[in-house]
Write a protein that holds these residues in place. Structure first.
Motif, PDB file in Angstrom:
ATOM      1  N   VAL A 129      43.361  51.295  27.967  1.00  0.00           N
ATOM      2  CA  VAL A 129      41.943  50.944  28.105  1.00  0.00           C
ATOM      3  C   VAL A 129      41.865  49.434  28.235  1.00  0.00           C
ATOM      4  O   VAL A 129      42.280  48.708  27.327  1.00  0.00           O
ATOM      5  N   LYS A 132      37.665  45.015  29.539  1.00  0.00           N
ATOM      6  CA  LYS A 132      36.280  45.188  29.980  1.00  0.00           C
ATOM      7  C   LYS A 132      35.662  46.451  29.381  1.00  0.00           C
ATOM      8  O   LYS A 132      34.497  46.457  28.971  1.00  0.00           O
ATOM      9  N   ILE A 133      36.454  47.529  29.314  1.00  0.00           N
ATOM     10  CA  ILE A 133      35.953  48.786  28.759  1.00  0.00           C
ATOM     11  C   ILE A 133      35.710  48.646  27.261  1.00  0.00           C
ATOM     12  O   ILE A 133      34.698  49.136  26.735  1.00  0.00           O
ATOM     13  N   TRP A 134      36.616  47.963  26.548  1.00  0.00           N
ATOM     14  CA  TRP A 134      36.424  47.741  25.104  1.00  0.00           C
ATOM     15  C   TRP A 134      35.160  46.930  24.842  1.00  0.00           C
ATOM     16  O   TRP A 134      34.408  47.211  23.902  1.00  0.00           O
ATOM     17  N   SER A 136      32.545  46.880  26.778  1.00  0.00           N
ATOM     18  CA  SER A 136      31.442  47.814  27.061  1.00  0.00           C
ATOM     19  C   SER A 136      31.177  48.720  25.861  1.00  0.00           C
ATOM     20  O   SER A 136      30.016  48.982  25.513  1.00  0.00           O
ATOM     21  N   VAL A 137      32.257  49.189  25.244  1.00  0.00           N
ATOM     22  CA  VAL A 137      32.134  50.063  24.071  1.00  0.00           C
ATOM     23  C   VAL A 137      31.433  49.337  22.923  1.00  0.00           C
ATOM     24  O   VAL A 137      30.538  49.885  22.268  1.00  0.00           O
ATOM     25  N   THR A 247      37.079  57.474  28.591  1.00  0.00           N
ATOM     26  CA  THR A 247      36.301  56.478  27.848  1.00  0.00           C
ATOM     27  C   THR A 247      35.007  56.151  28.571  1.00  0.00           C
ATOM     28  O   THR A 247      33.930  56.067  27.966  1.00  0.00           O
ATOM     29  N   ILE A 248      35.083  55.963  29.901  1.00  0.00           N
ATOM     30  CA  ILE A 248      33.881  55.705  30.695  1.00  0.00           C
ATOM     31  C   ILE A 248      32.969  56.924  30.660  1.00  0.00           C
ATOM     32  O   ILE A 248      31.747  56.803  30.548  1.00  0.00           O
ATOM     33  N   LEU A 251      31.040  56.956  27.492  1.00  0.00           N
ATOM     34  CA  LEU A 251      29.978  55.948  27.513  1.00  0.00           C
ATOM     35  C   LEU A 251      28.739  56.482  28.226  1.00  0.00           C
ATOM     36  O   LEU A 251      27.611  56.329  27.753  1.00  0.00           O
ATOM     37  N   ALA A 286      25.953  48.146  29.055  1.00  0.00           N
ATOM     38  CA  ALA A 286      27.338  48.548  28.752  1.00  0.00           C
ATOM     39  C   ALA A 286      27.875  49.506  29.812  1.00  0.00           C
ATOM     40  O   ALA A 286      29.029  49.394  30.253  1.00  0.00           O
ATOM     41  N   ALA A 290      30.976  48.796  32.503  1.00  0.00           N
ATOM     42  CA  ALA A 290      32.135  49.685  32.589  1.00  0.00           C
ATOM     43  C   ALA A 290      32.319  50.231  34.007  1.00  0.00           C
ATOM     44  O   ALA A 290      33.454  50.467  34.451  1.00  0.00           O
ATOM     45  N   GLU A 291      31.193  50.426  34.725  1.00  0.00           N
ATOM     46  CA  GLU A 291      31.262  51.026  36.055  1.00  0.00           C
ATOM     47  C   GLU A 291      31.600  50.018  37.154  1.00  0.00           C
ATOM     48  O   GLU A 291      32.200  50.388  38.156  1.00  0.00           O
TER      49      GLU A 291
END
Length: 292
Positions: A129, A132-134, A136-137, A247-248, A251, A286, A290-291
């Protein structure tokens, strides 16, 4: 690939939208029947309405070789459906019972903690992961707190049950991620709901006193939760997760909390505080991060 990801994101957003609006149905349904009765009937309804869709798909693809026909693997469909059904039964049962002992807002916040649990579990499954995803989370987590929480973070009996349910929802998302690219999404969803219905029926008869009159009195919330929340939305989740990182996906699905608040504002004319509005904005920010 970007087009597929966009379509998948759209399907998951639609699922989250249906679940968000369906929260009212779940709450009203519990006024007439117990949590296991509600889950057993709504899952059976969801499974039943998917049967003609399966036959229609088979007829449509009988003379055409495409991705759906390649996904027609009976053994994997049954194994995936049973696995997802067991996890779904445990998660929804814990959630339904937990709601009886805690506030709705707190329940929504704790349930959506799967946005943190999924990437953590992914580490053990060797799923990387990126930063950027973290980020977003974390933004989504702050948004959820502002949106849902108004009281103490003290963990009560109901909160503990819902937190455990969030863990099983996380397992469910990861198992769906594994099977969604291997089998037909409609078949997987149908089997999953049928298994969850049968498992819910056991404690329904042992712990509750189901009456046909009570079930009929709750026909509207049961049909909405069965047809749209179960039959349609969970099928959209399975199909939508095919081309997305879990993960996405988690979200996007967590937008259920945002939709439930907005639905209360539009349909029930409930007021939205500045704090809740900021929470909604952070949640959407967020997802966009992520997108992108």
């Amino acid at each position: 690939m970007k087009t597929k990801s966009f379509k998948s994101s759209l399907l998951l957003f639609l699922a989250a939208f249906i679940w968000g609006v369906a929260f009212v149905a779940q709450s009203v349904g519990m006024d007439y029947v117990g949590p296991f009765t509600f889950n057993a009937v709504r899952c059976f309804v969801g499974s039943f309405i998917l049967i003609p869709v399966i036959f229609w798909n088979q007829k449509r693809t009988a003379k055409k070789v495409d991705k759906d026909t390649l996904h027609d693997r009976p053994k994997e469909s049954i194994l995936g459906g049973i696995s997802c059904g067991i996890l779904f039964f445990i998660a929804t049962s814990l959630q339904q019972i937990g709601i009886l002992y805690t506030s709705v807002g707190k329940a929504g916040f704790i349930t959506a903690l799967y946005i943190v649990i999924v990437p953590i579990l992914g580490i053990f499954l060797k799923r990387k992961v990126n930063l950027k995803i973290w980020i977003s989370v974390l933004i989504a987590l702050v948004g959820l707190y502002l949106l849902c929480m108004s009281g103490s973070l003290t963990l009560t009996k109901g909160d503990a049950l819902i937190l455990l349910g969030a863990l099983f929802f996380s397992f469910h998302i990861l198992v769906v991620d594994y099977f969604s690219s291997k089998v037909s999404g409609v078949k997987l969803s149908c089997i999953q709901l049928f298994i969850a219905s049968m498992l819910s029926a056991i404690p329904m008869f042992v712990l509750e006193n189901p009456k046909l009159s009570s079930i009929c009195a709750a026909w509207a919330p049961i049909l909405y939760a069965g047809i749209l929340s179960c039959g349609v939305a969970y099928t959209l989740q399975i199909i939508g997760q095919r081309n997305l990182n879990p993960t996405i996906a988690s979200l996007i699905l967590s937008l259920e909390s945002v939709i439930s608040v907005l639905a209360g504002w539009v349909i029930l004319h409930q007021t939205l505080s500045t704090r809740e509005l900021i929470g909604c904005v952070l949640m959407f920010a967020a997802i966009l991060l992520a997108e992108l």
